[in-house]
Design an enzyme around this catalytic site. Structure first.
Site, PDB file in Angstrom:
ATOM      1  N   CYS A 160       2.774  -4.962   6.775  1.00 10.95           N
ATOM      2  CA  CYS A 160       2.532  -4.579   5.381  1.00 10.95           C
ATOM      3  C   CYS A 160       3.795  -4.016   4.732  1.00 10.95           C
ATOM      4  O   CYS A 160       4.778  -3.700   5.411  1.00 10.95           O
ATOM      5  CB  CYS A 160       1.413  -3.543   5.305  1.00 10.95           C
ATOM      6  SG  CYS A 160      -0.234  -4.221   5.590  1.00 10.95           S
TER       7      CYS A 160
ATOM      8  N   HIS B  97       0.845  -1.199   0.000  1.00 11.49           N
ATOM      9  CA  HIS B  97       0.000   0.000   0.000  1.00 11.49           C
ATOM     10  C   HIS B  97       0.880   1.249   0.000  1.00 11.49           C
ATOM     11  O   HIS B  97       2.075   1.195   0.311  1.00 11.49           O
ATOM     12  CB  HIS B  97      -0.967   0.008   1.197  1.00 11.49           C
ATOM     13  CG  HIS B  97      -0.288   0.084   2.533  1.00 11.49           C
ATOM     14  ND1 HIS B  97       0.174   1.257   3.086  1.00 11.49           N
ATOM     15  CD2 HIS B  97      -0.013  -0.892   3.443  1.00 11.49           C
ATOM     16  CE1 HIS B  97       0.698   1.030   4.273  1.00 11.49           C
ATOM     17  NE2 HIS B  97       0.605  -0.287   4.515  1.00 11.49           N
TER      18      HIS B  97
END
Length: 255
Positions: free
Chosen positions: A230, A214
């Protein structure tokens, strides 16, 4: 005696008149010759700039020049040839075939290169895309077949929230995702300032939490171990990655 004097005068007048007539004829001939000489250069130098530019008669070129006048070619030649010195001969007719040869060869070269690129693109288009994440050098690599076509810096999971290693597949993809903090439960609205940035590409889940690529507004943290597992990327990079992959693309994460 008187009769002889009259005859003498008549003879003198005739001689005088003949002399004047002779001078007049000589002057007329001289004037005509000078006018002829003044127009002679155009006939003597059929290759001169002025003649070629303005369409004076030249052997084998009249019909071509008439056609050129209709299309505007002659006016272009006039403008181009005014820079040639007066003592130079016009060589435009000789240079034209060279220009035609150049225009013939250039498109061939262009189309050859274009064809080669198309064949290469077609060959690569048939190869599978995959993503390899190297946690040790904090980078993500995009492969098309065996060829690396892109590489992006990333931030990875911090201690206690390490990014899982192994082979995975992309499960879901979102534009402008909404993020919920895994500990506090706080919801962050979408946008470039969101902790998830402008794109989400998820490839791991435990049924409750998800891990994926992301964007992030904190680009100064790229290259560090700072996330909750992440892989953070620049918004500009994650937009590119989003366009390069699809649901089902293989993601390999290695130490």
């Amino acid at each position: 005696m008187i009769r002889n004097e009259s005859i003498t005068r008549v003879a003198m007048f005739l001689c005088f008149g003949a002399a004047i007539l002779s001078l007049a004829v000589h002057w007329r001939v001289t004037t005509t010759q000078q006018q002829s000489d003044n127009s002679a250069p155009n006939r003597k130098f059929p290759g001169s700039i002025g003649e070629t530019a303005f369409g004076a008669s030249t052997t084998g070129q009249d019909s071509q020049q008439n056609s050129d006048r209709k299309s505007g070619t002659v006016s272009q030649n006039v403008a181009r040839d005014t820079d040639i010195p007066n003592d130079s001969r016009f060589v435009g007719a000789e240079s034209a075939p060279k220009e035609n040869r150049n225009t013939d060869t250039q498109p061939k070269s262009f189309f050859t290169q274009f064809s080669t690129q198309q064949k290469t693109a077609s060959k690569l288009g048939g190869m599978k895309m995959q993503v390899v994440v190297d946690l040790s050098d904090r980078r993500t690599y995009v492969y098309q077949g065996d060829l690396v076509i892109a590489s992006y810096p990333i931030a990875i999971g911090k201690k206690g929230w390490e990014t899982p290693t192994g082979s995975f597949q992309i499960m879901n993809m979102q534009h402008d995702p909404i993020w919920r903090h895994p500990i506090t439960g706080k919801v962050f609205p979408p946008g470039s300032d969101s902790p998830l940035g402008e794109r989400w590409i998820g490839f791991w889940t435990d049924g409750r939490n998800e891990i994926g690529f992301h964007g992030t507004p904190d680009i100064h943290l790229l290259g560090t171990a700072i996330s909750h597992g992440c892989l953070r990327m620049r918004n500009s990079d994650v937009r590119l990655l989003y366009d390069q992959v699809k649901v089902g693309t293989l993601v390999t994460v290695r130490d």
